[in-house]
Design a protein around this motif. Structure first.
Motif, PDB file in Angstrom:
ATOM      1  N   ASP A  37      -9.604  13.179  -0.780  1.00  0.00           N
ATOM      2  CA  ASP A  37      -8.437  12.243  -0.006  1.00  0.00           C
ATOM      3  C   ASP A  37      -7.491  12.060   1.228  1.00  0.00           C
ATOM      4  N   TYR A  39      -5.620  11.206   3.833  1.00  0.00           N
ATOM      5  CA  TYR A  39      -4.377   9.743   3.994  1.00  0.00           C
ATOM      6  C   TYR A  39      -4.312   9.690   5.754  1.00  0.00           C
ATOM      7  N   LEU A  40      -4.477   9.545   7.079  1.00  0.00           N
ATOM      8  CA  LEU A  40      -3.492   9.245   7.660  1.00  0.00           C
ATOM      9  C   LEU A  40      -2.193   8.987   8.239  1.00  0.00           C
ATOM     10  N   ASP A  41      -1.954   8.290   7.230  1.00  0.00           N
ATOM     11  CA  ASP A  41      -0.388   8.682   7.085  1.00  0.00           C
ATOM     12  C   ASP A  41       0.414   9.085   6.418  1.00  0.00           C
ATOM     13  N   GLU A  42      -0.319  10.096   5.965  1.00  0.00           N
ATOM     14  CA  GLU A  42       0.260  11.512   5.456  1.00  0.00           C
ATOM     15  C   GLU A  42      -0.326  12.886   5.606  1.00  0.00           C
ATOM     16  N   GLU A  43      -1.683  13.417   4.364  1.00  0.00           N
ATOM     17  CA  GLU A  43      -1.888  14.692   5.373  1.00  0.00           C
ATOM     18  C   GLU A  43      -2.321  14.691   6.960  1.00  0.00           C
ATOM     19  N   LEU A  82     -11.748   9.531   9.783  1.00  0.00           N
ATOM     20  CA  LEU A  82     -11.395   8.673   8.917  1.00  0.00           C
ATOM     21  C   LEU A  82      -9.828   8.031   9.531  1.00  0.00           C
ATOM     22  N   GLN A  86      -9.188   4.244   8.501  1.00  0.00           N
ATOM     23  CA  GLN A  86      -7.803   4.433   8.063  1.00  0.00           C
ATOM     24  C   GLN A  86      -6.568   2.510   8.730  1.00  0.00           C
ATOM     25  N   LEU A  90      -3.198   0.175   8.115  1.00  0.00           N
ATOM     26  CA  LEU A  90      -1.729   0.847   8.623  1.00  0.00           C
ATOM     27  C   LEU A  90      -1.351  -0.449   9.874  1.00  0.00           C
TER      28      LEU A  90
END
Length: 122
Positions: A37, A39-43, A82, A86, A90
């Motif tokens: 998993d 996430y675009l706005d994390e990793e 990804l 995603q 956002l």
């Protein structure tokens, strides 16, 4: 230790050091994708894309070996999938998504070009 010039990276030890940094960044990228998993706005935007950019800079500026082209292409394809999946969630304003995707593509393309040029010499 072999030295072939006056530059900061014109010796085996310095290139080994930079190669180690690149390997650490590659390991971090691979670990992010392996976790499943992402996430675009994390990793994604915090680790993967900055790491790709830094690898490209180190390889180009220090003449260190970049990752093999197939690895970078695989990262690019996974990341763009990804991104496409995603980014809408956002709620990006205006044409941010399109412009950001272009920057991401250019970041990967620069490293792919460097990698293909470097590894073609073998």
């Amino acid at each position: 230790m072999g030295t072939w010039g006056e530059g900061n990276f014109d010796n085996d030890g310095a290139l080994d050091y930079v190669g180690g940094l690149i390997n650490q960044l590659m390991d971090k990228i691979n670990a992010c994708f392996a976790e499943g998993d992402v996430y675009l706005d994390e990793e994604g935007e915090e680790i993967i894309i900055p790491s790709v950019h830094i690898i490209s800079l180190l390889s180009e500026e220090c003449k260190a070996a970049p990752p093999k082209p197939d690895s970078v292409v695989e990262w690019r394809d996974k990341y763009l999938t990804l991104f496409d999946e995603q980014i809408g969630g956002l709620d990006p304003a205006g044409d941010f998504a399109q412009k950001r995707r272009e920057v991401i593509e250019a970041t990967f393309d620069k490293l792919i070009t460097r990698s293909r040029s470097f590894w073609r010499a073998d």
